[in-house]
Design a protein around this motif. Structure first.
Motif, PDB file in Angstrom:
ATOM      1  N   THR A 177      74.919  15.278  43.257  1.00 42.84           N
ATOM      2  CA  THR A 177      73.940  14.244  43.606  1.00 42.84           C
ATOM      3  C   THR A 177      74.248  12.920  42.916  1.00 42.84           C
ATOM      4  OG1 THR A 177      72.266  15.965  43.795  1.00 42.84           O
ATOM      5  CG2 THR A 177      71.484  13.689  43.630  1.00 42.84           C
ATOM      6  N   TYR A 178      74.778  12.988  41.696  1.00 41.53           N
ATOM      7  CA  TYR A 178      74.989  11.782  40.895  1.00 41.53           C
ATOM      8  C   TYR A 178      76.308  11.081  41.181  1.00 41.53           C
ATOM      9  CZ  TYR A 178      70.986  13.677  38.463  1.00 41.53           C
ATOM     10  OH  TYR A 178      69.739  14.167  38.173  1.00 41.53           O
ATOM     11  N   ASP A 179      77.131  11.635  42.063  1.00 38.74           N
ATOM     12  CA  ASP A 179      78.375  10.957  42.435  1.00 38.74           C
ATOM     13  C   ASP A 179      78.103   9.620  43.097  1.00 38.74           C
ATOM     14  OD1 ASP A 179      79.810  13.025  41.410  1.00 38.74           O
ATOM     15  OD2 ASP A 179      80.471  13.849  43.326  1.00 38.74           O
ATOM     16  N   GLN A 180      76.918   9.479  43.726  1.00 39.09           N
ATOM     17  CA  GLN A 180      76.594   8.226  44.416  1.00 39.09           C
ATOM     18  C   GLN A 180      76.595   7.038  43.450  1.00 39.09           C
ATOM     19  OE1 GLN A 180      72.537   7.555  45.651  1.00 39.09           O
ATOM     20  NE2 GLN A 180      71.804   9.276  44.427  1.00 39.09           N
ATOM     21  N   TYR A 181      76.272   7.285  42.178  1.00 43.01           N
ATOM     22  CA  TYR A 181      76.288   6.188  41.210  1.00 43.01           C
ATOM     23  C   TYR A 181      77.711   5.678  40.986  1.00 43.01           C
ATOM     24  CZ  TYR A 181      71.408   7.138  40.133  1.00 43.01           C
ATOM     25  OH  TYR A 181      70.041   7.287  40.229  1.00 43.01           O
ATOM     26  N   PHE A 182      78.688   6.562  41.038  1.00 44.05           N
ATOM     27  CA  PHE A 182      80.080   6.156  40.889  1.00 44.05           C
ATOM     28  C   PHE A 182      80.582   5.458  42.146  1.00 44.05           C
ATOM     29  CE2 PHE A 182      79.416   9.507  37.803  1.00 44.05           C
ATOM     30  CZ  PHE A 182      80.027   8.988  36.667  1.00 44.05           C
ATOM     31  N   TYR A 183      80.091   5.881  43.330  1.00 43.00           N
ATOM     32  CA  TYR A 183      80.416   5.155  44.557  1.00 43.00           C
ATOM     33  C   TYR A 183      79.929   3.708  44.433  1.00 43.00           C
ATOM     34  CZ  TYR A 183      80.490   9.965  46.482  1.00 43.00           C
ATOM     35  OH  TYR A 183      80.711  11.298  46.707  1.00 43.00           O
ATOM     36  N   ASN A 184      78.690   3.555  43.972  1.00 42.38           N
ATOM     37  CA  ASN A 184      78.109   2.225  43.844  1.00 42.38           C
ATOM     38  C   ASN A 184      78.772   1.412  42.745  1.00 42.38           C
ATOM     39  OD1 ASN A 184      75.783   1.833  45.741  1.00 42.38           O
ATOM     40  ND2 ASN A 184      75.165   3.773  44.871  1.00 42.38           N
ATOM     41  N   ARG A 327      72.971  -2.568  56.515  1.00 41.94           N
ATOM     42  CA  ARG A 327      74.040  -2.684  57.513  1.00 41.94           C
ATOM     43  C   ARG A 327      74.819  -3.973  57.337  1.00 41.94           C
ATOM     44  NH1 ARG A 327      75.993   1.334  58.237  1.00 41.94           N
ATOM     45  NH2 ARG A 327      77.233   0.355  59.872  1.00 41.94           N
ATOM     46  N   ILE A 328      74.244  -4.940  56.608  1.00 48.91           N
ATOM     47  CA  ILE A 328      74.969  -6.186  56.328  1.00 48.91           C
ATOM     48  C   ILE A 328      75.161  -6.389  54.823  1.00 48.91           C
ATOM     49  CG2 ILE A 328      74.210  -7.323  58.443  1.00 48.91           C
ATOM     50  CD1 ILE A 328      72.066  -8.757  56.796  1.00 48.91           C
ATOM     51  N   ASN A 329      74.792  -5.385  54.032  1.00 50.72           N
ATOM     52  CA  ASN A 329      74.968  -5.431  52.580  1.00 50.72           C
ATOM     53  C   ASN A 329      76.351  -4.870  52.242  1.00 50.72           C
ATOM     54  OD1 ASN A 329      74.932  -5.157  49.809  1.00 50.72           O
ATOM     55  ND2 ASN A 329      73.222  -3.717  49.740  1.00 50.72           N
ATOM     56  N   PRO A 330      77.315  -5.706  51.854  1.00 46.70           N
ATOM     57  CA  PRO A 330      78.681  -5.224  51.613  1.00 46.70           C
ATOM     58  C   PRO A 330      78.748  -4.098  50.580  1.00 46.70           C
ATOM     59  CG  PRO A 330      78.633  -7.620  51.646  1.00 46.70           C
ATOM     60  CD  PRO A 330      77.212  -7.160  51.649  1.00 46.70           C
ATOM     61  N   THR A 331      77.956  -4.197  49.514  1.00 42.41           N
ATOM     62  CA  THR A 331      77.980  -3.171  48.483  1.00 42.41           C
ATOM     63  C   THR A 331      77.564  -1.818  49.043  1.00 42.41           C
ATOM     64  OG1 THR A 331      77.285  -4.897  46.928  1.00 42.41           O
ATOM     65  CG2 THR A 331      77.263  -2.645  46.126  1.00 42.41           C
ATOM     66  N   ALA A 332      76.525  -1.801  49.871  1.00 42.66           N
ATOM     67  CA  ALA A 332      76.069  -0.553  50.487  1.00 42.66           C
ATOM     68  C   ALA A 332      77.120   0.000  51.443  1.00 42.66           C
ATOM     69  CB  ALA A 332      74.753  -0.784  51.221  1.00 42.66           C
ATOM     70  N   LEU A 333      77.804  -0.881  52.175  1.00 39.70           N
ATOM     71  CA  LEU A 333      78.829  -0.441  53.121  1.00 39.70           C
ATOM     72  C   LEU A 333      80.016   0.187  52.398  1.00 39.70           C
ATOM     73  CD1 LEU A 333      78.779  -3.499  55.571  1.00 39.70           C
ATOM     74  CD2 LEU A 333      77.905  -1.203  56.015  1.00 39.70           C
ATOM     75  N   ILE A 334      80.440  -0.410  51.283  1.00 37.34           N
ATOM     76  CA  ILE A 334      81.556   0.141  50.505  1.00 37.34           C
ATOM     77  C   ILE A 334      81.174   1.495  49.933  1.00 37.34           C
ATOM     78  CG2 ILE A 334      83.093  -0.217  48.531  1.00 37.34           C
ATOM     79  CD1 ILE A 334      82.487  -3.276  48.888  1.00 37.34           C
ATOM     80  N   SER A 335      79.982   1.558  49.330  1.00 44.40           N
ATOM     81  CA  SER A 335      79.491   2.814  48.766  1.00 44.40           C
ATOM     82  C   SER A 335      79.409   3.902  49.833  1.00 44.40           C
ATOM     83  CB  SER A 335      78.120   2.589  48.126  1.00 44.40           C
ATOM     84  OG  SER A 335      77.537   3.804  47.728  1.00 44.40           O
ATOM     85  N   ASP A 336      78.947   3.512  51.013  1.00 40.64           N
ATOM     86  CA  ASP A 336      78.781   4.487  52.090  1.00 40.64           C
ATOM     87  C   ASP A 336      80.130   5.000  52.605  1.00 40.64           C
ATOM     88  OD1 ASP A 336      76.670   5.799  53.622  1.00 40.64           O
ATOM     89  OD2 ASP A 336      77.600   4.861  55.367  1.00 40.64           O
ATOM     90  N   MET A 337      81.177   4.214  52.437  1.00 40.77           N
ATOM     91  CA  MET A 337      82.514   4.677  52.824  1.00 40.77           C
ATOM     92  C   MET A 337      82.933   5.855  51.952  1.00 40.77           C
ATOM     93  SD  MET A 337      84.419   1.020  53.494  1.00 40.77           S
ATOM     94  CE  MET A 337      85.956   1.638  54.184  1.00 40.77           C
ATOM     95  N   PHE A 338      82.704   5.758  50.651  1.00 44.53           N
ATOM     96  CA  PHE A 338      83.018   6.878  49.747  1.00 44.53           C
ATOM     97  C   PHE A 338      82.125   8.077  50.060  1.00 44.53           C
ATOM     98  CE2 PHE A 338      84.635   3.340  47.122  1.00 44.53           C
ATOM     99  CZ  PHE A 338      85.881   3.834  46.814  1.00 44.53           C
ATOM    100  N   TYR A 339      80.856   7.800  50.319  1.00 47.94           N
ATOM    101  CA  TYR A 339      79.908   8.879  50.633  1.00 47.94           C
ATOM    102  C   TYR A 339      80.335   9.635  51.886  1.00 47.94           C
ATOM    103  CZ  TYR A 339      75.491  11.142  51.891  1.00 47.94           C
ATOM    104  OH  TYR A 339      74.532  12.061  52.245  1.00 47.94           O
TER     105      TYR A 339
END
Length: 380
Positions: A177-184, A327-339
């Motif tokens: 569950t906490y891997d998302q923090y490393f994605y971000n 959908r237009i937040n670059p940080t969220a898009l990058i994080s979501d790529m790892f996810y």
């Protein structure tokens, strides 16, 4: 172009501040995440739920009491820690918070809990779900006995297979569950490239800096000069982030290297988006360098917050109430790529995010070039 590339690379290698923010900062913050989340994870091992059982000898008593005894066995899969007593003793135990709930058994099964025990809310919910499932199974067995008694044995076998209340299961991917923090974290560091992009834009405006004044009177084509600076900065920061990326994978043992080529492409795309965003902001108006850099940092940190770096459930909240933001937040898009690389077998979601980032990068780049090209100054 090659000379511009080599000159800027030498300049970057001597910039200790940049080296800290793109290499040491994510390593330090990642190590703190690892230390904090390791302690949380260690405390998440399931503990048998303390419960008082009040058996008042009804039609459901025998079967349910056999089930409780099975779930109360003292082994690693123990689900219940049962105390058998009368109702008065059970209420006393609940009041003293010795048990998380009281299960009363007669012709029906009922659960009594205390609203004051906030720390036991999860266990109380589990007990409620357990009783509800047992009652559903019981009613199913009664119905089968009445209508198709010849299928009773088969039905009992199926119910026994499904009645596992404390068993770890996998949904195909072993994701913490906490891997998302490393994605971000990686997404945020990639977007930090925006400060460099902002500086490039400022240093190519004759009224913003002395370097910009010299560049505007030089014979070098501005488009070629800016393109070379952007390219070397993206490459340099990409290579620096790879050091942090390797540390997180090899030292902290965070599995971010799922389908490694695509993970590296996510970082490179993130660096490009961050750089071009900063370049675009730096080209806007005549605000001072500090104001423009501050604006880049506010957007980067705001995007990181909305994508879940500071609060893990923030991404879910944003996606629920205003999904267009991420959908237009670059940080969220990058994080979501790892996810998506970690969760999904298909790359559809990964490429959706990749295309969105590429479109944003192109728009930022075009906007930045349009704002910096062919500017004329009365004097510089």
């Amino acid at each position: 172009m090659l000379q511009i590339f080599k000159y800027n690379l030498k300049q970057l290698l001597h910039n200790r501040s940049e080296l800290f923010w793109v290499i040491l900062f994510p390593i330090i913050l990642g190590s703190l995440f690892k230390a904090a989340f390791s302690n949380i994870t260690a405390g998440e091992k399931f503990q048998a739920i303390p419960v008082a059982i009040v058996n008042e000898q009804g039609s459901m008593s025998d079967g349910f009491m056999e089930t409780v005894k099975e779930l109360d066995k003292d082994d690693k899969d123990r689900f219940l820690k049962a105390v058998y007593c009368d109702k008065k003793q059970a209420l006393s135990l609940l009041k003293k918070e010795k048990v998380d709930g009281i299960i009363q058994v007669d012709d029906n099964i009922s659960l009594t809990v205390s609203s004051d025990m906030s720390s036991a809310k999860l266990n109380q919910s589990i007990l409620s779900a357990f009783i509800e499932e047992y009652q559903m199974n019981y009613q199913a067995i009664v119905k089968i006995v009445k209508t198709h008694p010849e299928k009773l044995s088969e039905a009992m076998d199926i119910l026994q297979e499904s009645a596992s209340y404390n068993q770890e299961i996998s949904y195909g991917k072993n994701v913490d569950t906490y891997d998302q923090y490393f994605y971000n974290l990686l997404a945020m560091v990639s977007m930090y490239c925006g400060t460099a992009g902002c500086l490039i834009a400022i240093q190519n405006q004759g009224n913003m800096s002395a370097i910009g004044a010299r560049k505007n009177v030089s014979p070098t084509h501005k488009l070629k000069d800016i393109t070379g600076e952007l390219a070397v900065n993206i490459l340099f920061r990409f290579l620096c982030i790879l050091i942090s990326f390797a540390f997180i994978i090899l030292v902290l043992r965070i599995p971010l290297n799922t389908r490694l080529p695509f993970a590296l492409l996510a970082i490179l795309t993130g660096c490009t988006t961050g750089m071009t965003m900063g370049f675009f902001i730096g080209a806007i108006g005549n605000m001072s360098e500090n104001v423009k850099t501050g604006l880049v940092m506010v957007i980067t940190m705001g995007g990181s917050f909305l994508s879940g770096l500071m609060a893990g459930n923030m991404r879910i909240v944003v996606d629920t109430y205003c999904p267009i933001i991420n959908r237009i937040n670059p940080t969220a898009l990058i994080s979501d790529m790892f996810y998506s690389l970690a969760i999904y077998d298909s790359l559809d979601r990964y490429f959706e995010n990749l295309i969105s980032l590429v479109i944003l990068s192109v728009l930022f780049c075009i906007g930045g070039f349009l704002l910096t090209r062919r500017k004329k100054y009365a004097n510089i």
